[in-house]
Structure formats: C-alpha cells, structure tokens
Write a protein that holds these residues in place. Sequence first.
Motif: not given
Length: 303
Positions: A6, A9, A235, A241
């Motif tokens: 990731t 975000t 999230s 994301v």
Amino acid sequence: MSLRPTLETRQAIPTMEGAGVHLHRAFGFHEPSQLDPFLLFDDFRNENPEDYAQGFPWHPHRGIETITYVLSGTVDHMDSLGNEGSLDAGGVQWMTAGSGILHQEMPKGNADGQMHGFQLWANLPSDLKMTAPRYQDMKGSDIPEILEDDGTRVKVIIGDFWGKTGPIDGIAADPQYLDIYVPPGVKKTFPVDTYRRAFAYVFEGAGAFADASNPTGVLLEKEVAGQEVNIRDMSGNRTLVRFGTGDEVTVQAGPEGIRFLLISGAPIQEPVAWHGPIVMNTGEELQQAFKELRNGTFIKPAH
C-alpha cells in the motif's frame, strides 16, 4: 505470488462539477503519472436532489475514455453523435471521446431521492487521441457476478477475472474493473496483473489492506477510553488505496464487511497536456483543440 504494498491511502475530497453537482474526487488533475493510465475518479453520491439535479450540461471531451458506473438512481445522456438513453442502477457506460464529442449527463435519484455512481477517466495513447468517438451502454443484468462460498461477491465490469469476462471491451487502457464485497471478518486475496497500475476505492464498510507493515492484513486494535478502535491500515468510506507493484491484493474485512472497486490498467507512459475536459500530449495539441472548440470545427465528420 507477491503482495502489492500500500503506497498511499487518502480520502476523496469534496468538490463541485457540472452545473453544481456535489461529489467527492479521489484523484484527478494532479500528478497523472501516479495512476497512469487513469486520470480522474469521481464518486457522485447524494441524497439531496438539489445537490445533483442540475447535472452535467453539454460539454466537450477529447483524448480520453470515460467509464460511468451507476449504483442508485439513473443518468440520462445525449451526445453529438445523436445517441441518447438512460443508464439505470447497476449499469455501465463506456464512452471514447477520441477526436471530440459533446455530451450531457443528467442524474436522477431513485424513489428515495438517492443518487450514487462513479466516473473514471482513462487516458488514450497518442495514436488513438483522434480516433472516432463511440460509446456503449450495458445494463446491470449484463454484468457477470461471482459468488464465493465465503460470501465474497465480485461483479466483473471490465476485463477477465476468475473465469468471468465483463461486457465492456475495446478500452485502450485495457483495464480490469471489479466491484467487490467481502463479508465481515473474511480475509481474501485477489490477483492483479503485475504490469498494471492498481488502486482500490472503498465505498462501504471498512477493512485492512495488507502491506509490508501489516502483511497479514489483520485489523490492529487498541483501547481508547474503554472502547476498542481500529487504528492501523483501516480503509473506510470514500477512501482511495494506491498500490505498488506485485501480483495480488489482500484485504481483511472489518466488522461490517467491506465493499470496494478494484481497478487496474496498463500504463501508457506518455506526456500529458491537460486542461478541463480535454487531454492531449502537447501544449500545442491542447491549444489546437480549444481553437477548434471556439471556431466550430471540434466535432470531426464521420469517415
């Protein structure tokens, strides 16, 4: 298999477009190379007709393709090719602006006044910027849905996934566009082509996307004032994301489950010259497009 990390975000930002439509923008107009071939993603969700009823009156596009996915309400559309119709709940419209198109999109709420949909802009490579405009609508009943034994549901809007093929094809970015629901507490892994840029957009519930700092995707919790709260890798509603490279994405659904769009596409890696609804490769091409818009030669004759 390698897990996609990731990278970022972030929450979608409230903004206004068209004739005063209130929406949330997940990305657009800044650093287009980050999610190349995708340029912009809007979440138009509202329960107050005054905030969307004026819609998106006649406006031009050139050099891009748009994919509109409606969850609630309808979107009536007309364009300079003479097409008109209504995109109902569950339906998808793909439009190639190509050399130039004028169109309007007018949202209408359902019986409760609710309107919800998404619009994604995909770039066109330089050799297709001036291709002939076209579009297609697909009803929700045309979109295949996969139901797993654990309750996971996947609607395959574009691309191939788990043996199903979405009804929309011919998009230059060759995207994969999935609408995914994972039930409460379920952990699920989804394959994503290694050579594609990928992002998720969470619009219901919440969950944890696994990455290097939390490779299990487990929801991490602590007590604050006697209450357990999720503090890491969560999230939730209207969260973008953005993933790094790899060939799979893993999510652990929270206590209410999670529903998100998982979208990926092959990067074009070309210069972007962009102003408003027109996206070209050079400033000169952009100036030419707006000159043609002013002098009435923007719409090209059909060959």
